[in-house]
Design a protein around this motif. Structure first.
Motif, PDB file in Angstrom:
ATOM      1  N   SER A 130       0.891  -1.146   0.034  1.00 56.97           N
ATOM      2  CA  SER A 130      -0.126  -0.046  -0.151  1.00 56.97           C
ATOM      3  C   SER A 130       0.998   1.180   0.048  1.00 56.97           C
ATOM      4  O   SER A 130       1.745   1.371   0.731  1.00 56.97           O
ATOM      5  N   ARG A 131       0.527   2.017  -0.926  1.00 58.75           N
ATOM      6  CA  ARG A 131       1.339   3.361  -0.931  1.00 58.75           C
ATOM      7  C   ARG A 131       0.376   4.642  -1.243  1.00 58.75           C
ATOM      8  O   ARG A 131      -0.573   4.404  -1.909  1.00 58.75           O
ATOM      9  N   LEU A 132       0.700   5.618  -0.729  1.00 64.66           N
ATOM     10  CA  LEU A 132      -0.014   6.961  -1.125  1.00 64.66           C
ATOM     11  C   LEU A 132       0.515   7.688  -2.206  1.00 64.66           C
ATOM     12  O   LEU A 132       1.703   8.165  -2.063  1.00 64.66           O
ATOM     13  N   VAL A 133      -0.378   7.742  -3.119  1.00 66.94           N
ATOM     14  CA  VAL A 133       0.017   8.673  -4.470  1.00 66.94           C
ATOM     15  C   VAL A 133      -0.630   9.654  -4.636  1.00 66.94           C
ATOM     16  O   VAL A 133      -1.992   9.707  -4.966  1.00 66.94           O
ATOM     17  N   ASN A 134      -0.346  10.826  -4.222  1.00 63.74           N
ATOM     18  CA  ASN A 134      -0.983  11.894  -4.482  1.00 63.74           C
ATOM     19  C   ASN A 134      -2.372  12.129  -3.336  1.00 63.74           C
ATOM     20  O   ASN A 134      -3.430  12.478  -3.756  1.00 63.74           O
ATOM     21  N   VAL A 137      -3.833   9.452  -2.405  1.00 58.78           N
ATOM     22  CA  VAL A 137      -4.588   8.415  -2.470  1.00 58.78           C
ATOM     23  C   VAL A 137      -4.093   7.204  -2.448  1.00 58.78           C
ATOM     24  O   VAL A 137      -2.741   6.800  -3.182  1.00 58.78           O
ATOM     25  N   GLU A 138      -4.786   6.195  -1.811  1.00 55.52           N
ATOM     26  CA  GLU A 138      -3.985   4.966  -1.799  1.00 55.52           C
ATOM     27  C   GLU A 138      -4.080   3.879  -2.865  1.00 55.52           C
ATOM     28  O   GLU A 138      -5.127   4.083  -3.822  1.00 55.52           O
ATOM     29  N   LYS A 139      -2.530   3.453  -3.175  1.00 59.36           N
ATOM     30  CA  LYS A 139      -2.565   2.730  -4.273  1.00 59.36           C
ATOM     31  C   LYS A 139      -2.074   1.145  -3.853  1.00 59.36           C
ATOM     32  O   LYS A 139      -1.288   1.454  -3.053  1.00 59.36           O
ATOM     33  N   ARG A 140      -2.490   0.268  -4.205  1.00 56.94           N
ATOM     34  CA  ARG A 140      -2.038  -1.026  -3.836  1.00 56.94           C
ATOM     35  C   ARG A 140      -1.451  -1.944  -4.944  1.00 56.94           C
ATOM     36  O   ARG A 140      -2.107  -1.825  -6.180  1.00 56.94           O
ATOM     37  N   SER A 141      -0.413  -2.593  -4.798  1.00 54.86           N
ATOM     38  CA  SER A 141       0.057  -3.425  -6.105  1.00 54.86           C
ATOM     39  C   SER A 141       0.472  -4.789  -5.425  1.00 54.86           C
ATOM     40  O   SER A 141       0.966  -4.745  -4.265  1.00 54.86           O
ATOM     41  N   VAL A 142       0.746  -5.436  -6.282  1.00 55.39           N
ATOM     42  CA  VAL A 142       1.085  -7.102  -5.718  1.00 55.39           C
ATOM     43  C   VAL A 142       2.686  -7.199  -5.738  1.00 55.39           C
ATOM     44  O   VAL A 142       3.259  -6.458  -6.621  1.00 55.39           O
ATOM     45  N   VAL A 143       3.210  -7.371  -4.495  1.00 62.91           N
ATOM     46  CA  VAL A 143       4.424  -7.545  -4.282  1.00 62.91           C
ATOM     47  C   VAL A 143       4.994  -8.845  -4.984  1.00 62.91           C
ATOM     48  O   VAL A 143       4.550  -9.797  -4.734  1.00 62.91           O
ATOM     49  N   SER A 144       6.096  -8.697  -5.517  1.00 64.12           N
ATOM     50  CA  SER A 144       6.648  -9.915  -6.244  1.00 64.12           C
ATOM     51  C   SER A 144       7.760 -10.590  -5.448  1.00 64.12           C
ATOM     52  O   SER A 144       7.834 -11.392  -4.821  1.00 64.12           O
ATOM     53  N   HIS A 145       9.247  -9.866  -5.488  1.00 66.38           N
ATOM     54  CA  HIS A 145      10.298 -10.440  -4.911  1.00 66.38           C
ATOM     55  C   HIS A 145       9.965 -10.557  -3.351  1.00 66.38           C
ATOM     56  O   HIS A 145      10.218 -11.751  -2.726  1.00 66.38           O
ATOM     57  N   PHE A 146       9.446  -9.441  -2.786  1.00 67.78           N
ATOM     58  CA  PHE A 146       9.574  -9.433  -1.412  1.00 67.78           C
ATOM     59  C   PHE A 146       8.181 -10.016  -0.956  1.00 67.78           C
ATOM     60  O   PHE A 146       7.871 -10.345   0.484  1.00 67.78           O
ATOM     61  N   ASN A 147       7.594 -10.448  -1.736  1.00 64.60           N
ATOM     62  CA  ASN A 147       6.297 -11.556  -1.370  1.00 64.60           C
ATOM     63  C   ASN A 147       6.758 -12.767  -0.599  1.00 64.60           C
ATOM     64  O   ASN A 147       6.315 -13.215   0.514  1.00 64.60           O
ATOM     65  N   ASP A 170      -5.518 -11.151   1.900  1.00 59.68           N
ATOM     66  CA  ASP A 170      -4.767 -10.229   1.444  1.00 59.68           C
ATOM     67  C   ASP A 170      -3.964  -9.888   2.535  1.00 59.68           C
ATOM     68  O   ASP A 170      -4.695  -9.181   3.705  1.00 59.68           O
ATOM     69  N   VAL A 171      -2.626  -9.803   2.724  1.00 59.70           N
ATOM     70  CA  VAL A 171      -1.704  -9.325   3.832  1.00 59.70           C
ATOM     71  C   VAL A 171      -1.152  -8.053   3.150  1.00 59.70           C
ATOM     72  O   VAL A 171      -0.544  -7.938   2.143  1.00 59.70           O
ATOM     73  N   VAL A 172      -1.698  -6.852   3.651  1.00 66.36           N
ATOM     74  CA  VAL A 172      -1.130  -5.552   3.289  1.00 66.36           C
ATOM     75  C   VAL A 172       0.089  -5.025   4.139  1.00 66.36           C
ATOM     76  O   VAL A 172      -0.032  -4.719   5.268  1.00 66.36           O
ATOM     77  N   VAL A 173       0.931  -4.648   3.125  1.00 65.66           N
ATOM     78  CA  VAL A 173       2.050  -4.029   3.893  1.00 65.66           C
ATOM     79  C   VAL A 173       2.495  -2.698   3.191  1.00 65.66           C
ATOM     80  O   VAL A 173       2.074  -2.404   2.339  1.00 65.66           O
ATOM     81  N   THR A 174       3.045  -1.725   3.890  1.00 67.11           N
ATOM     82  CA  THR A 174       3.538  -0.515   3.609  1.00 67.11           C
ATOM     83  C   THR A 174       4.982  -0.557   3.247  1.00 67.11           C
ATOM     84  O   THR A 174       5.592   0.553   2.740  1.00 67.11           O
ATOM     85  N   GLU A 175       5.634  -1.513   3.913  1.00 63.68           N
ATOM     86  CA  GLU A 175       7.234  -1.339   3.697  1.00 63.68           C
ATOM     87  C   GLU A 175       7.546  -2.637   3.250  1.00 63.68           C
ATOM     88  O   GLU A 175       6.910  -3.802   3.690  1.00 63.68           O
TER      89      GLU A 175
END
Length: 259
Positions: A193-197, A199-209, A253-258
């Motif tokens: 989860s990231r804030l872009v302007n 607004v929260e944007k979520r993307s699937v984590v690949s390597h750090f998954n 869904d496990v939601v991470v910010t870092e």
């Protein structure tokens, strides 16, 4: 609870010790299938090295893996929990678990493999190279080959508790829980989860998954008795501080910010 893990491409090799004993591995229902895949892999890697590399999807720089595969019957074996390395297993840190958590790991973790089908972390195996997406001459696609043997062996291994499925797609294709085990199976998707302007944007984590899943399993093992229901699993993850949302029945869904 049963935790289904993928293997790792990287594996630690031992230089001394006794070789694998197929009859001593857990899930003895898989012994015949393991022997067939092992023989096919050794035959492949004992012949044309370039053909073997092509079949296994290996680069020229990994030619040594072909040589290693050819000697699997006599190669020194060690516990699977020590063989598999990489991001998930580094984060899981099996070697540094407390004694109680280590006992839980021995009873609950099941590692899928293109060569062995599935193994416990205590099963002694040699280092090898053969992913679940390989098609071996004489056998065909390993993901399809293993479906029958695993369908016979794993329902009993699943017990009556939740099944936490953390496998990647190639290994998930080897066994898909059906019937009652399917209703107790929970898959996990890691989202950043990231804030872009604003607004929260979520993307699937690949390597750090992989790292997130390793830390997640370690936390469950160290926390105490493992959950006995899917709902209990969700609650346990939240108690450990994870942000968890149910995106569909049986999918968290496990939601991470870092990452």
């Amino acid at each position: 609870m049963l935790v289904l893990l993928p293997p790792s491409e990287g594996k630690a090799e031992r230089t001394t010790g006794s070789p694998v004993d197929l009859g001593a591995l857990s899930l003895p229902e898989l012994t015949a299938a393991r022997g067939r895949v092992l023989d096919e892999l050794i035959t492949l890697c004992s012949g044309d090295a370039d053909k073997a590399r092509e079949v296994l999807g290996l680069s020229e720089g990994l030619r040594g893996e072909v040589v290693r595969n050819a000697a699997l019957r006599t190669a020194p074996a060690r516990p699977a929990g020590e063989v598999y390395t990489g991001v998930l297993y580094d984060a899981l840190g099996l070697g540094s678990l407390s004694p109680a958590a280590r006992r839980r790991a021995r009873a609950s973790l099941l590692i899928f493999s293109g060569l062995w089908g599935a193994v416990r972390i205590t099963d002694r195996i040699p280092a090898y190279r053969c992913s679940g997406g390989v098609k071996l001459p004489g056998i065909g696609a390993l993901s399809a080959f293993w479906r029958g043997p695993l369908a016979e062996a794993l329902p009993a291994a699943a017990g009556s508790g939740p099944v936490l499925d953390l496998r990647s797609s190639a290994y998930a294709a080897m066994w898909r829980p059906a019937g009652e085990p399917a209703r107790r199976t929970v898959t996990v998707r890691v989202l950043q989860s990231r804030l872009v302007n604003g607004v929260e944007k979520r993307s699937v984590v690949s390597h750090f998954n992989k790292a997130t899943k390793g830390r997640l399993v370690r936390g469950l093992l160290e926390a105490g008795p493992l959950p006995r229901t899917p709902a209990g699993l969700t609650g346990a993850l939240r108690d450990l501080g994870w942000t968890v949302e149910e995106s569909a029945p049986g999918q968290l869904d496990v939601v991470v910010t870092e990452v």
